[in-house]
Design an enzyme around this catalytic site. Structure first.
Site, PDB file in Angstrom:
ATOM      1  N   LYS A 111      78.698  23.960   4.868  1.00  0.00           N
ATOM      2  CA  LYS A 111      79.813  24.811   4.112  1.00  0.00           C
ATOM      3  C   LYS A 111      80.746  24.835   4.979  1.00  0.00           C
ATOM      4  CE  LYS A 111      76.339  28.296   6.153  1.00  0.00           C
ATOM      5  NZ  LYS A 111      74.834  28.783   6.115  1.00  0.00           N
ATOM      6  N   ARG A 158      68.475  38.694  -0.160  1.00  0.00           N
ATOM      7  CA  ARG A 158      70.067  39.113  -0.613  1.00  0.00           C
ATOM      8  C   ARG A 158      70.284  37.919  -1.957  1.00  0.00           C
ATOM      9  NH1 ARG A 158      73.417  34.863   3.638  1.00  0.00           N
ATOM     10  NH2 ARG A 158      72.005  33.745   2.949  1.00  0.00           N
ATOM     11  N   TYR A 178     106.457  44.232  18.386  1.00  0.00           N
ATOM     12  CA  TYR A 178     105.932  44.701  16.971  1.00  0.00           C
ATOM     13  C   TYR A 178     105.286  46.162  18.424  1.00  0.00           C
ATOM     14  CZ  TYR A 178     107.412  41.362  14.217  1.00  0.00           C
ATOM     15  OH  TYR A 178     107.328  40.765  13.114  1.00  0.00           O
ATOM     16  N   MET A 235     102.085  37.551  13.158  1.00  0.00           N
ATOM     17  CA  MET A 235     101.796  36.613  12.173  1.00  0.00           C
ATOM     18  C   MET A 235     101.817  35.176  12.977  1.00  0.00           C
ATOM     19  SD  MET A 235     103.385  35.698   8.317  1.00  0.00           S
ATOM     20  CE  MET A 235     102.944  37.267   7.723  1.00  0.00           C
TER      21      MET A 235
HETATM   22  C1  LIG Z   1      74.222  28.460   6.525  1.00  0.00           C
HETATM   23  C2  LIG Z   1      72.872  29.332   6.271  1.00  0.00           C
HETATM   24  C3  LIG Z   1      72.836  28.125   7.580  1.00  0.00           C
HETATM   25  C4  LIG Z   1      72.353  27.645   9.110  1.00  0.00           C
HETATM   26  O1  LIG Z   1      72.625  28.492   9.354  1.00  0.00           O
HETATM   27  P1  LIG Z   1      72.579  28.573  11.306  1.00  0.00           P
HETATM   28  O2  LIG Z   1      72.416  30.088  12.226  1.00  0.00           O
HETATM   29  O3  LIG Z   1      74.548  28.064  11.532  1.00  0.00           O
HETATM   30  O4  LIG Z   1      71.884  26.990  11.638  1.00  0.00           O
HETATM   31  C5  LIG Z   1      71.086  27.817   7.048  1.00  0.00           C
HETATM   32  N1  LIG Z   1      70.449  27.861   6.131  1.00  0.00           N
HETATM   33  C6  LIG Z   1      70.831  28.705   4.546  1.00  0.00           C
HETATM   34  C7  LIG Z   1      70.386  29.311   3.561  1.00  0.00           C
HETATM   35  C8  LIG Z   1      71.983  29.371   5.011  1.00  0.00           C
HETATM   36  O5  LIG Z   1      73.117  29.611   4.502  1.00  0.00           O
END
Ligand SMILES: *Cc1c(COP(=O)(O)O)cnc(C)c1O
Length: 837
Positions: free
Chosen positions: A505, A601, A730, A780
């Protein structure tokens, strides 16, 4: 030439079945993903702790491979009847059979062969020695760092009757390994580079390690080494003297030289910025003193070059000629780099050398790319093959289809002279690199994957430069080897049979999803996961065929999920009803059920399980469940371990009820990176690896086990002298000081992902290996650092923003955030450069 019927006698194996047809064996094949010419390949089904080559027999057979070496006791998938036209030889150990065949091949040739070993510098010394001797010899050498139990036999297999010299490197990590490599290489000359602490783990003591390495040289006539490595010298005297081996040592110590322990004395070394002048005294045949200039200033390069230099002196090459050859030595590009280039092109840059073995490796790397881009090969004359031109280029042409090459640009007189063998391709030929560059029109290249592969002397780096966009001096370098190292680190922590899902992701935590996913697919992980459907579509469009879980699918993305076969995570009844409605209209991909065990969550609570089970049971005809998962809220914090255990216990209560309602087993997974290390007993069926793959130690338990994957690099745009009492940038926040300062402006700012909180001394970067603090506010597109204390810092210098020596964990702590945020914040306008060693 090796024929299938000879194999049992040569390997001591037994014949299980003769092949229907068996052309002479040309290729030794170890990996089903690297088939080039199936009919004349011999596959060895190697077995290791995490790997079993026998599993790939059906795939190989389908691809046309017909000649196999398999291990006694291994199961042939589908039974022997599944391979009616194939030949099988059964051996006790396939690796040993591979080595025996390579040793047999080696024995057919009478020629001098260098064996090289040592803790560091093997590959560089091998490449340089080959470069220094290439004017006199036709050399067969190991490609890249092919120095392992598997790499050495494959290297030696490339020897032909035309070669006049072999140069092979050997690397070991355990006792007993060197004798096996020595049997394959059969060196007549030896070079021991040095002794360091690498791979110490496998040996009881440094003495044991050096004795094992020395076994490579037990049959050589002459051994080259530096006698100042006392352990090497002692072992050489002890192990090799009795066999009357000549010890051709060099030293920097007058005492040793006077005592006759070394043939050459190196003294008066004078290093300047980029070169070192050395005086070398030689005792025999008559006393002489020479002065040479080595084109390097750093100690390891000087040592490596001196090894090559003494070999030339020993061969009595004229001193002026030696100097000419030394002048041409270049740093060895140890890695194959993938670079973004003009017009959505990518360039695989491999411009160091070009022999047949090296070309094969580069084409392998090209074949492994899943980007669906047109593939073009820009190739110089292929050198040192030991084959006649017609045969050589016919072989080159035969390699191209497997890598998907459709267009060839040949550069050099030899390749241009054999155009006819490339008839099936779109082609263009040029006599030399200048002619190509003169005719170069960038617009003729669009959305292509280019492999630029040329021998050193063609200077193909000029071609790479012509292709590269030079628009922005900041790049995120992603080391794919480090990524594989980290992958294997976590794999070793999995219980047998546990599957691996990798989280890609957020653009693979900022590292570039398509490239990372491509590598993970090659290394056969089981599942990938992304946050949104779009990310999954992007992976599919880049040729990723692994199952993909989408964690947050919007209801309007269901059609996309179906089309691209992306498997959604379902975390509420609302979503489940939507999805069921879609599944009644058309077959939908299976789902993953998110269970909330304490994260609060997303997900179904324990109280939802009966209703969820009933609903799934009632809809079993339309919808399949692939897995159930939960996520730990504090896997990385020991203070919350009781809570984590409670989560795992709840998960273990909920999943059997679901499986019972469904009537079939589903995959169960709960652990992220920190969880894999900290709760090793809680690996139900699969784990979800994230940040650890990218080199960040989430558990804090294994600080040295991971390798950093990402290096954010930028460049100095300008250096100014700031008089005492003046401020920077700045808001005039760069504090004025009482003395003059030198301030460098860097080509990175908060729009690139360099956090504003690093301003005013909070952040640091590395320039010429030294830390430079940020002065004033981060702007920036740029920021300023103090380089007063860094001698020679100038415009054009590189600066490391994070990477080795400046860890993400440390930097994140300074601004009160976590590594995840720093990694994923690197903006998409920063080019990603992928490197592999
Ligand atoms: C991102 C995520 C992981 C991985 O977590 P890490 O701490 O990066 O290993 C595992 N499970 C879910 C549901 C996640 O969203």
């Amino acid at each position: 030439m090796l024929q299938f019927p000879d194999l049992p006698a040569l390997t001591g194996g037994s014949l299980l079945q003769l092949p229907a047809a068996a052309p002479p064996i040309q290729r030794l094949l170890l990996d089903s993903r690297r088939i080039e010419t199936p009919a004349d390949s011999l596959f060895f089904a190697l077995r290791g702790p995490q790997h079993d080559g026998h599993r790939y027999l059906p795939e190989l057979y389908r691809a046309g491979v017909r000649q196999f070496v398999v291990e006694a006791g291994a199961e042939l998938p589908g039974g022997l009847a599944a391979y009616p036209a194939a030949g099988f030889v059964v051996v006790p150990e396939a690796l040993a059979a591979l080595q025996t065949l390579a040793a047999h091949h080696r024995q057919r040739f009478k020629l001098p062969v260098f064996g090289i070993t040592g803790s560091n510098g093997k590959t560089i010394v091998k490449e340089w020695l080959a470069q220094l001797l290439s004017p006199d010899e036709l050399i067969c050498k190991s490609p890249r760092s092919y120095n392992s139990q598997v790499g050495v036999p494959l290297s030696v297999w490339e020897l032909t009757a035309q070669h006049t010299l072999g140069i092979f490197e050997a690397g070991i990590s355990e006792p007993g390994e060197m004798a096996r490599l020595a049997r394959v290489i059969q060196p007549t000359l030896g070079l021991f580079t040095n002794l360091g602490t690498a791979h110490d783990a496998g040996f009881a003591s440094p003495e044991e390690k050096v004795a094992e390495k020395m076994r490579l040289f037990e049959e050589v006539d002459t051994l080259f080494y530096c006698a100042d490595h006392a352990l090497i010298h002692a072992a050489a005297c002890r192990q090799l003297r009795p066999a009357r081996t000549r010890l051709a040592a060099w030293t920097r110590e007058t005492r040793r030289y006077a005592a006759g322990e070394a043939h050459w004395l190196v003294r008066g070394e004078e290093a300047s910025a980029d070169r070192t002048v050395v005086r070398v005294e030689q005792a025999h045949p008559q006393p002489e003193e020479y002065t040479f200039t080595l084109p390097f200033a750093d100690a390891p390069s000087v040592e490596n070059a001196l090894h090559g230099l003494v070999v030339l002196l020993w061969r009595q090459v004229e001193p002026a000629e030696i100097q000419r050859r030394l002048d041409r030595l270049q740093p060895v590009a140890m890695r194959l780099e993938m670079k973004q280039a003009l017009h959505d092109c990518y360039v695989l840059d491999d411009t160091y050398n070009n022999d047949l073995a090296g070309l094969r490796l580069a084409l392998d790397a090209l074949a492994r790319q899943t980007r669906r881009l047109r593939r073009t090969l820009i190739l110089s004359d292929v050198l040192e093959s030991g084959l006649g031109g017609a045969e050589l280029y016919a072989r080159v042409a035969a390699l191209l289809p497997a890598a998907g090459v459709v267009r060839l640009i040949g550069i050099g007189p030899e390749i241009s002279g054999h155009q006819d063998v490339f008839a099936g391709l779109e082609t263009a030929f040029y006599p030399d690199t200048e002619a190509f560059l003169a005719a170069f029109r960038p617009e003729q290249f669009r959305q292509e994957l280019l492999l630029v592969k040329g021998a050193r002397r063609y200077g193909f780096e000029r071609i790479v430069a012509a292709f590269q966009q030079k628009i922005h001096g900041t790049v995120l370098e992603v080391n794919l080897d480090a990524l594989v190292h980290n992958l294997n680190f976590y794999r070793r922590r999995l219980l047998p049979g546990v599957k691996l899902m990798v989280m890609v992701k957020a653009f693979a935590y900022g590292s570039g999803s398509a490239e990372v996913a491509n590598l993970l697919q090659f290394h056969r992980v089981d599942y990938l996961a992304v946050a949104y459907a779009d990310e999954g579509v992007d992976l599919r469009q880049h040729g990723i065929s692994l199952p993909i879980m989408v964690m947050n699918p919007a209801p309007d993305s269901f059609e996309v999920l179906r089309q691209y076969h992306l498997e959604p995570e379902i975390y509420s009844f609302e979503r489940l009803h939507d999805y069921l409605a879609a599944a009644r209209r058309a077959a939908m991909p299976p789902v993953h059920l998110k269970l909330d065990t304490g994260m609060r969550r997303l997900g179904f609570g324990e109280e939802d399980v009966p209703e969820l089970g009933a609903l799934l049971h009632a809809n079993a005809a339309h919808l399949r469940v692939a897995s159930a998962l939960t996520h730990l809220a504090s896997a990385d914090e020991a203070g919350h371990d009781a809570f984590s255990r409670g989560q795992l216990a709840a998960f273990a209560r909920m999943t059997p009820l679901l499986e019972w309602a469904l009537g079939y087993p589903i995959l169960k997974h709960a652990l992220n990176t920190a969880g894999i290390v900290r709760f090793p007993q809680a690996q139900p069926d699969m784990v979800r690896l994230g940040i650890g793959l990218y080199g960040v130690d989430a558990s804090g338990q294994e600080p040295d086990a991971l390798r950093p994957v990402s290096t954010l690099r930028t460049t100095i745009s300008q250096v100014k002298t700031l008089p005492a009492g003046h401020t920077v940038g700045y808001g005039r926040r760069g504090e004025a000081t009482a003395h003059d300062r030198r301030i460098a402006t860097l080509a990175i700012g908060y729009a690139d992902g360099y956090d504003r909180r690093f301003g005013n001394g909070v952040g640091e970067v590395l320039i010429r290996g030294q830390r430079a603090p940020v002065v004033g506010s981060v702007c920036m597109d740029m920021c300023m650092v103090d380089v007063t204390h860094i001698a020679g810092a100038q415009a054009g210098d590189g600066a490391v923003v994070f990477g080795a020596g400046l860890t993400l964990t440390d930097l994140a702590a300074r601004i009160g955030t976590i590594s995840y945020e720093l990694l994923t914040n690197v903006s998409e306008r920063v080019k990603r450069v992928f490197v592999a060693e």
